[in-house]
Design a protein around this motif. Structure first.
Motif, PDB file in Angstrom:
ATOM      1  N   ASP A   1       0.871  -1.171   0.000  1.00 21.37           N
ATOM      2  CA  ASP A   1       0.000   0.000   0.000  1.00 21.37           C
ATOM      3  C   ASP A   1       0.906   1.219   0.000  1.00 21.37           C
TER       4      ASP A   1
ATOM      5  N   ASP B   1      -8.226  -3.593  -2.296  1.00 22.89           N
ATOM      6  CA  ASP B   1      -6.808  -3.777  -2.588  1.00 22.89           C
ATOM      7  C   ASP B   1      -6.246  -4.887  -1.711  1.00 22.89           C
TER       8      ASP B   1
ATOM      9  N   LYS C   1      -4.930  -0.787   0.601  1.00 26.53           N
ATOM     10  CA  LYS C   1      -4.997   0.631   0.264  1.00 26.53           C
ATOM     11  C   LYS C   1      -6.455   1.087   0.224  1.00 26.53           C
TER      12      LYS C   1
END
Length: 592
Positions: A290, A371, A375
């Motif tokens: 991320d 994600d 993220k």
């Protein structure tokens, strides 16, 4: 006791403390370890490229951002983890909005853009439309204080290249400092505010870095060579307590110069580059983290993934949003611009289809908000091969030391028994415990301004109490207290005469061209470290003797040796920098 406070360190924390002391009516002696004849050494504060955090600011209110000190507190505490000091975090976050407003109102700074960095649940990192925010904020305060040293020398004294070697400690309190300047020892007496920075470049014989984190010793650093833990060592030598000294932050994105990949000191890639949508890809063209995660998380993922080189990639939309940074990095040879995804794939040694697959997968993730790396925010728009890209190679670098001197919410330095040491205060990176185990991006400048102001307030109060106890018997307390408690605008002279002098000090004019005229071809012959000329706005400057004193390092100038440096210079500097700080460098003008 005199109406004077000694500030050790000329970075943003020290400057914020100095201006606050002046607001409270105290006099200031500032000792700057670095610096040259005409110029402060601007410290690491000027290198801060993402901005300054603030919750509940006027800018956020105008933009409709629903942030608050409480939300910022929770984000900071989450980042600090088990080392969170609630009392210090409350000061940092609770006074953050006022700190940003103070910079805008009192110094006329543009902080109208707000970004969301890693670990923040709201956009709160403020910067302006041009130049590095750390440089803009620090120089505004620096120049104001220098003007005051000229217009009101009875209130402000600045000594550069003054290295403090000892705290004067008598009867259980700090009463001044001993320092070395021009090969001689001097003393100043008064309360002391330490604002000397961290120790992430402490490669000295008594290194705090090597003592507490020896495994990080060989990493490159983003810090200037002045960051050797001086303030921590001085205070601990008289019984101050160090805290969290093993907490050294490794930043995931130091810029690798292709021409000097092993350089020990590296330039930092602003966290804002990821904040506007930059992606981190490994040598196979794959995401592995991320990009907006905490710094220690991203650093850990880089090391765990181990597929080097790691590239930071900005698409056209992200590049446009942070255009000035990209121009600066490209100018320094630290970033490359690619006109298409195919050109980028070729540079990476990949087939375009590989890069397209990564981009398509990311676009789908951004749309679904699901994600695999967790993220949550996806700025910067879609990634397609039919776009321009700005790309740089990244490596983890020593960046910030969360550890330092233990302080209380009043910025008083504590001893090993947890009691305040009278007369000693600390602000900025020299103080530990403020950020816990991991500092959030954008909170470095904030910590300098907030605790610089807190230390100025506390030192002023201490000064008043000390004078009061000494003067009570003489009946002079009323006059003394009135002087210390009178409120002035920050850095404003006390008299009309001083105000006139200040106006004169601030009036800068371009230096009169000296010598003859030189063609660009003639200037080009002076292109070495021992003979360095540059062109800025049609003027020819001989900067050979200034190389070692340049706050940004000699390399920043040598990149343009014998060339026209106007565009790069004007991106970074105010027009009055040359007439103010280097008028003697102007030797003539460029022949048409």
């Amino acid at each position: 006791m005199s109406n004077k406070v000694i500030v050790v360190g000329g970075g943003l924390a020290g400057l914020s403390a100095a201006h606050t002391l002046l607001e409270r009516g105290a006099n200031v002696v500032l000792l700057d370890k670095q610096g040259c004849v005409h110029l402060f050494h601007p410290s690491n504060s000027t290198k801060a490229t993402s901005g300054i955090n603030g919750a509940g600011t006027a800018t956020q209110n105008e933009l409709g951002i629903p942030d608050s000190a409480k939300i910022f507190f929770e984000d900071t505490k989450r980042s600090a983890r088990d080392l969170a000091r609630d009392d210090l975090i409350k000061v940092l976050t609770g006074r953050s909005g006022d700190a940003v407003n103070w910079l805008q109102d009192k110094f006329g700074l543009d902080l109208s853009l707000v970004a969301r960095l890693g670990g923040h649940s709201q956009p709160r990192t403020h910067r302006g439309g041009a130049q590095f925010p750390g440089m803009v904020i620090t120089y505004a305060q620096m120049e104001r204080l220098e003007d005051l040293a000229v217009s009101s020398p009875e209130r402000v004294k600045i000594y550069k290249k003054a290295r403090v070697s000892k705290l004067l400690y008598e009867s259980g309190r700090v009463v001044g400092v001993e320092y070395e300047r021009d090969g001689k020892k001097h003393q100043e007496h008064g309360a002391v505010i330490l604002a000397t920075g961290g120790y992430a470049a402490d490669f000295t014989a008594d290194s705090l870095l090597k003592k507490y984190r020896p495994e990080l010793w060989d990493l490159p650093t983003t810090n200037g060579d002045h960051c050797t833990g001086d303030g921590q060592k001085l205070a601990m030598s008289i019984g101050a307590k160090g805290i969290d000294l093993e907490k050294v932050q490794v930043h995931p994105t130091g810029l690798v110069d292709p021409n000097e990949p092993e350089a020990k000191v590296k330039f930092l890639a602003a966290e804002a580059l990821r904040g506007v949508g930059g992606l981190l890809l490994d040598n196979e063209g794959q995401r592995f983290a991320d990009e907006l995660g905490h710094r220690d998380y991203v650093t850990g993922r880089i090391w765990e993934n181990g597929k080097y080189p790691i590239r930071l990639i900005l698409n056209g939309q992200a590049s446009k949003e942070i255009e000035w940074h990209c121009k600066h990095y490209v100018g320094r040879g630290l970033m490359k611009r690619f006109e298409s995804g195919e050109a980028l794939a070729k540079e990476m040694g990949l087939k375009p289809e590989v890069l397209k697959k990564t981009f398509d997968e990311y676009n789908a993730i951004a749309e679904s908000k699901k994600d695999p790396f967790g993220k949550k925010f996806f700025p910067g728009g879609k990634f397609t091969l039919d776009d321009i890209f700005h790309v740089a190679i990244m490596t983890p670098v020593l960046h910030y030391t969360m550890g330092g001197l233990e302080i209380n919410p009043q910025s008083q330095v504590l001893d090993t028994n947890g009691k305040p040491i009278p007369g000693l205060f600390a602000a900025g990176e020299v103080a530990g415990g403020v950020h816990g185990a991991n500092r959030l991006g954008g909170s470095s400048l904030l910590g300098c301004v907030v605790f610089g102001r807190v230390s100025g307030d506390s030192a002023s109060a201490y000064l008043l109490e000390s004078i009061a106890s000494q003067e009570k018997a003489t009946g002079r307390l009323g006059a003394v207290a009135g002087h210390l408690l009178e409120t002035r605008k920050p850095s404003e002279p006390a008299t009309k005469e001083a105000d006139s002098k200040s106006s004169e000090a601030k009036t800068e004019s371009a230096p009169e061209p000296k010598g003859g005229e030189y063609t660009a071809e003639e200037v080009a012959k002076h292109n070495s470290k021992d003979d360095c000329w540059v062109i800025v706005d049609g003027q020819v400057l001989d900067v050979t003797d200034f190389l070692s004193e340049h706050p940004g390092g000699e390399k920043a100038i040598l990149l343009y040796a014998g060339r026209d440096a106007t565009e790069e210079f004007n991106m970074l500097h105010d027009p009055k920098v040359i007439p103010r700080y280097a008028p003697k460098a102007v030797i003539g003008k460029v022949k048409a």
